[in-house]
Scaffold this motif. Structure first.
Motif, PDB file in Angstrom:
ATOM      1  N   LEU A 340       0.831  -1.210   0.000  1.00  0.00           N
ATOM      2  CA  LEU A 340       0.000   0.000   0.000  1.00  0.00           C
ATOM      3  C   LEU A 340       0.860   1.253   0.000  1.00  0.00           C
ATOM      4  CD1 LEU A 340      -2.798   1.317   0.215  1.00  0.00           C
ATOM      5  CD2 LEU A 340      -2.613   1.094   2.699  1.00  0.00           C
ATOM      6  N   ALA A 341       1.922   1.270   0.807  1.00  0.00           N
ATOM      7  CA  ALA A 341       2.805   2.443   0.852  1.00  0.00           C
ATOM      8  C   ALA A 341       3.474   2.674  -0.499  1.00  0.00           C
ATOM      9  CB  ALA A 341       3.854   2.255   1.945  1.00  0.00           C
ATOM     10  N   VAL A 342       3.905   1.613  -1.147  1.00  0.00           N
ATOM     11  CA  VAL A 342       4.527   1.754  -2.466  1.00  0.00           C
ATOM     12  C   VAL A 342       3.520   2.293  -3.479  1.00  0.00           C
ATOM     13  CG1 VAL A 342       5.573   0.479  -4.379  1.00  0.00           C
ATOM     14  CG2 VAL A 342       6.267  -0.013  -2.032  1.00  0.00           C
ATOM     15  N   CYS A 343       2.299   1.788  -3.458  1.00  0.00           N
ATOM     16  CA  CYS A 343       1.280   2.235  -4.409  1.00  0.00           C
ATOM     17  C   CYS A 343       0.881   3.692  -4.163  1.00  0.00           C
ATOM     18  CB  CYS A 343       0.053   1.330  -4.316  1.00  0.00           C
ATOM     19  SG  CYS A 343       0.325  -0.348  -4.924  1.00  0.00           S
ATOM     20  N   VAL A 344       0.790   4.100  -2.894  1.00  0.00           N
ATOM     21  CA  VAL A 344       0.443   5.499  -2.590  1.00  0.00           C
ATOM     22  C   VAL A 344       1.540   6.433  -3.088  1.00  0.00           C
ATOM     23  CG1 VAL A 344       0.118   7.156  -0.709  1.00  0.00           C
ATOM     24  CG2 VAL A 344      -1.077   4.977  -0.657  1.00  0.00           C
ATOM     25  N   ARG A 345       2.789   6.072  -2.873  1.00  0.00           N
ATOM     26  CA  ARG A 345       3.896   6.914  -3.347  1.00  0.00           C
ATOM     27  C   ARG A 345       3.937   6.957  -4.873  1.00  0.00           C
ATOM     28  NH1 ARG A 345       7.650   8.641   0.223  1.00  0.00           N
ATOM     29  NH2 ARG A 345       7.398   7.922   2.386  1.00  0.00           N
ATOM     30  N   ALA A 346       3.662   5.818  -5.508  1.00  0.00           N
ATOM     31  CA  ALA A 346       3.644   5.805  -6.975  1.00  0.00           C
ATOM     32  C   ALA A 346       2.501   6.659  -7.517  1.00  0.00           C
ATOM     33  CB  ALA A 346       3.520   4.368  -7.467  1.00  0.00           C
ATOM     34  N   ALA A 348       1.113   9.217  -5.980  1.00  0.00           N
ATOM     35  CA  ALA A 348       1.437  10.625  -5.722  1.00  0.00           C
ATOM     36  C   ALA A 348       2.441  11.155  -6.734  1.00  0.00           C
ATOM     37  CB  ALA A 348       1.983  10.772  -4.304  1.00  0.00           C
ATOM     38  N   ALA A 349       3.426  10.338  -7.082  1.00  0.00           N
ATOM     39  CA  ALA A 349       4.417  10.785  -8.070  1.00  0.00           C
ATOM     40  C   ALA A 349       3.814  10.899  -9.470  1.00  0.00           C
ATOM     41  CB  ALA A 349       5.593   9.806  -8.092  1.00  0.00           C
ATOM     42  N   ALA A 350       2.820  10.036  -9.782  1.00  0.00           N
ATOM     43  CA  ALA A 350       2.239  10.054 -11.124  1.00  0.00           C
ATOM     44  C   ALA A 350       1.193  11.146 -11.299  1.00  0.00           C
ATOM     45  CB  ALA A 350       1.625   8.693 -11.438  1.00  0.00           C
ATOM     46  N   THR A 351       0.389  11.390 -10.271  1.00  0.00           N
ATOM     47  CA  THR A 351      -0.730  12.343 -10.398  1.00  0.00           C
ATOM     48  C   THR A 351      -0.444  13.695  -9.775  1.00  0.00           C
ATOM     49  OG1 THR A 351      -1.757  11.571  -8.330  1.00  0.00           O
ATOM     50  CG2 THR A 351      -2.332  10.401 -10.373  1.00  0.00           C
ATOM     51  N   ARG A 352       0.459  13.747  -8.795  1.00  0.00           N
ATOM     52  CA  ARG A 352       0.768  14.984  -8.058  1.00  0.00           C
ATOM     53  C   ARG A 352      -0.481  15.591  -7.423  1.00  0.00           C
ATOM     54  NH1 ARG A 352       5.391  14.685  -6.492  1.00  0.00           N
ATOM     55  NH2 ARG A 352       5.248  16.891  -5.940  1.00  0.00           N
ATOM     56  N   ARG A 353      -1.418  14.738  -7.042  1.00  0.00           N
ATOM     57  CA  ARG A 353      -2.602  15.239  -6.355  1.00  0.00           C
ATOM     58  C   ARG A 353      -2.212  15.702  -4.957  1.00  0.00           C
ATOM     59  NH1 ARG A 353      -7.545  14.203  -8.547  1.00  0.00           N
ATOM     60  NH2 ARG A 353      -8.489  14.464  -6.485  1.00  0.00           N
ATOM     61  N   PRO A 354      -2.748  16.835  -4.484  1.00  0.00           N
ATOM     62  CA  PRO A 354      -2.311  17.398  -3.196  1.00  0.00           C
ATOM     63  C   PRO A 354      -2.509  16.443  -2.027  1.00  0.00           C
ATOM     64  CG  PRO A 354      -3.662  18.983  -4.397  1.00  0.00           C
ATOM     65  CD  PRO A 354      -3.744  17.699  -5.148  1.00  0.00           C
ATOM     66  N   GLU A 355      -3.641  15.722  -2.031  1.00  0.00           N
ATOM     67  CA  GLU A 355      -3.903  14.852  -0.880  1.00  0.00           C
ATOM     68  C   GLU A 355      -2.943  13.667  -0.848  1.00  0.00           C
ATOM     69  OE1 GLU A 355      -6.721  13.778  -4.237  1.00  0.00           O
ATOM     70  OE2 GLU A 355      -6.043  15.604  -3.211  1.00  0.00           O
ATOM     71  N   LEU A 356      -2.574  13.131  -2.022  1.00  0.00           N
ATOM     72  CA  LEU A 356      -1.609  12.034  -2.050  1.00  0.00           C
ATOM     73  C   LEU A 356      -0.212  12.512  -1.670  1.00  0.00           C
ATOM     74  CD1 LEU A 356      -2.760  10.169  -5.295  1.00  0.00           C
ATOM     75  CD2 LEU A 356      -3.067   9.425  -2.931  1.00  0.00           C
ATOM     76  N   VAL A 357       0.157  13.697  -2.152  1.00  0.00           N
ATOM     77  CA  VAL A 357       1.444  14.263  -1.760  1.00  0.00           C
ATOM     78  C   VAL A 357       1.482  14.516  -0.264  1.00  0.00           C
ATOM     79  CG1 VAL A 357       2.979  16.240  -2.055  1.00  0.00           C
ATOM     80  CG2 VAL A 357       1.795  15.270  -4.044  1.00  0.00           C
TER      81      VAL A 357
END
Length: 591
Positions: A340-346, A348-357
């Protein structure tokens, strides 16, 4: 005569004067009495008014005092419980009701649908399993325990579909996804209510109520206080939290869908390309896609049921299938936080959505409330290292002690693959290619320890930096008393083992080789850990052989009494809900 007549008027005048003086005096006295009476009445009215005001003040003070005391008690109950009563206890009851309701519905469907074939030798020759065994199977599927009291090959395709749905609905990833969706719905309703209140005010003087009015308000307030977002308005913080919960729900849903689609497709592709596996399924009258979907759902949800009687023992030489199932078992259980942590970071890096960042840059656990699965990066790395270390220890033990025993008849690569498969499944999927009753006692004790450990057990020799700390709260005496009555997990296991030894005392005396204490301990700890390992039952181990005894492909619990099965149902439910009582027993001081 003259002198007498002359004095008479003088006396009359004096008498008149005296009467006039007396009358004037009496009038003055009456006037003073009237004034005194008036003053008395005014004084009485003033005293009465003062007493009324005093009584009103006393009543107001009493009302304020009682209201303040009641408010203090409500605050103490809210804070002192530490979210135990409104949140912790409520969540426990909701989870328990969900498991019981789905289990009962699954039992009704299993009992209503037709069976594929009568179970050989089951229930004294009756053509269908008993109700207690079907309910046991339904609870075992929902709690993802895979404790078996019925042979799996008696179930028709419709019943296998019901079991697949039960396992999917009881999986930890799916249940946590439902919790995230519920939390996002509540936050969305709160946002709509705030928006409507803002629009109902005039533009000149808009005042927002900043006190959160939902159950998750404490989390919002805690996260806002612990972050650098203090410059943002409460509306921005809530909106960010709502979007973070929504994005995290989509990430978990993507993991769930991709794992099942790719897993089923990979298993089906392997079976089509493997003559041995295809021949095994043909002998069991199982279609390839039924086996692939059922096995994928069972493995990812950490259940361990297989649509055939022998479980994975029928595929002990299919190392390719074992290699496909092991990543599914790890991804759906012990390594899910890391994935889950790897997918969230991926994401965030792909979409640059504020909440994921925000989730990756700061503490996403407090932002989303996904405390149990969304772990910090360092904790995820140490969790992966711990899982690898525990698997390596088990592989070394199995290979070292069973190379010429339970693993005989295989090639070197097949022996290593089977050892790794058993080690991975001991935490906590429960699929097995080996007969556990043939393993050395030392290995069985190690497996019991592995089954007892929670999935996210981590060796973490660092100071916790996740930011999630227990805030000091005032506890009422009732709450402290309730917490002090909770026992440790080992204490509950000891109670369950003692209870089963009581219900099965006749079998312990008449059939001590099958009904050994170690077999009971393995069965109870396996049910508590929702694993599914079992040492089984063998008619050949009977001291006094029974001519009517027939071996069946069920777990050891299949030979227990109804009372023992009911106790093991409680153990499976307790194990599925153990996260709510994992910190019990702190009131007991040993030393």
């Amino acid at each position: 005569m003259h002198s007498f007549s002359a004095r008479k008027p003088h006396n009359t005048t004096v008498h008149v004067q005296n009467n006039s003086t007396r009358t004037h005096t009496m009038a003055g006295a009456h006037h003073k009495l009237r004034e005194l009476s008036h003053h008395v009445r005014r004084t009485a009215a003033a005293l009465d008014k003062a007493m009324s005001r005093l009584c009103s003040l006393c009543k107001s003070y009493a009302h304020h005092h009682v209201t303040e005391r009641a408010a203090r008690w409500r605050h103490a109950l809210r804070c002192g419980a530490g979210q135990v009563w409104p949140s912790r206890l409520g969540s426990l009851l909701v989870h328990a009701a969900y498991l019981l309701a789905v289990s009962w519905l699954g039992y009704l469907l299993l009992d209503e649908l037709k069976f594929r074939a009568p179970p050989a030798g089951h229930g004294g020759g009756r053509g269908r399993p008993r109700g207690i065994d079907l309910f046991f199977t339904a609870v075992s599927a929902v709690t993802v325990s895979s404790m078996s009291a019925v042979e799996m090959e008696v179930f028709s395709y419709g019943q296998l579909f019901v079991l697949t749905v039960l396992m999917f609905a009881g999986g930890e990833v799916f249940v946590s996804l439902v919790g995230l969706a519920s939390k996002w719905y509540k936050l969305r309703k709160q946002g709509i209510g705030i928006s409507q209140r803002v629009e109902s005010h005039d533009d000149g003087g808009v005042e927002l109520e900043t006190t959160p009015q939902v159950a998750n308000a404490a989390d919002i307030e805690s996260w806002t206080r612990n972050s650098d977002e203090t410059s943002k308005s409460p509306i921005d913080a809530k909106r960010l939290r709502r979007e973070a919960v929504r994005s995290l729900s989509l990430v978990v849903l993507a993991i769930l869908v991709v794992a099942h689609v790719l897993g089923a497709a990979a298993i089906a592709a392997y079976v089509y390309t493997s003559p041995g596996a295809r021949r095994t399924l043909r002998s069991k009258a199982l279609s390839v896609w039924t086996f692939a979907v059922f096995t994928t759902v069972s493995t990812f949800s950490s259940c361990g049921f297989m649509p055939n009687n022998e479980n994975m023992a029928a595929f002990r030489r299919d190392t390719g299938l074992q290699l496909l199932l092991m990543p599914l078992a790890l991804a759906g259980n012990t390594l899910f936080p890391t994935l889950l942590a790897v997918c969230v970071r991926a994401a965030a890096a792909a979409t640059r959505r504020p909440e994921l960042v925000e989730m990756t840059a700061r503490n996403g656990r407090e932002l989303t409330g996904y405390y149990h699965h969304l772990l910090p990066a360092r904790r995820c790395a140490m969790l992966a290292a711990t899982v690898a270390g525990l698997v390596a220890v088990q592989v070394c033990m199995v290979c070292g002690m069973e190379w010429g025993g339970a693993l005989r008849g295989m090639g070197p690569w097949e022996k290593v693959s089977n050892a790794v498969f058993v080690a991975v499944n001991s935490r906590h999927t429960g699929e097995s290619t080996l007969d556990l009753s043939t393993l050395a006692p030392a290995i069985l004790v190690l497996l019991v320890l592995m089954m007892y450990l929670p999935p996210y057990t981590t060796w973490f020799p660092f100071e916790e930096s996740s930011g999630v700390k227990d805030h000091p709260t005032e506890e009422t005496p009732g709450v402290r008393l309730l917490k002090s009555t909770a026992l440790s997990q080992l204490s509950y296991l000891a109670i369950f083992i003692i209870a089963i030894c009581v219900t099965e005392r006749e079998n312990l005396e008449e059939d001590p080789l099958n009904f050994s204490l170690l077999s009971i301990v393995v069965e109870v700890v396996s049910a508590y850990g929702n694993v599914g390992f079992s040492m089984g039952y063998s008619c050949s181990r009977q001291i006094s052989p029974d001519a009517l005894c027939t071996d069946r492909w069920t777990g050891f619990v299949g030979r227990w009494s109804d009372s023992g099965k009911l106790i093991l149902i409680l153990v499976m439910l307790f194990g599925r809900l153990k996260k709510f009582s994992i910190k019990g027993g702190k009131a007991w001081k040993l030393g």
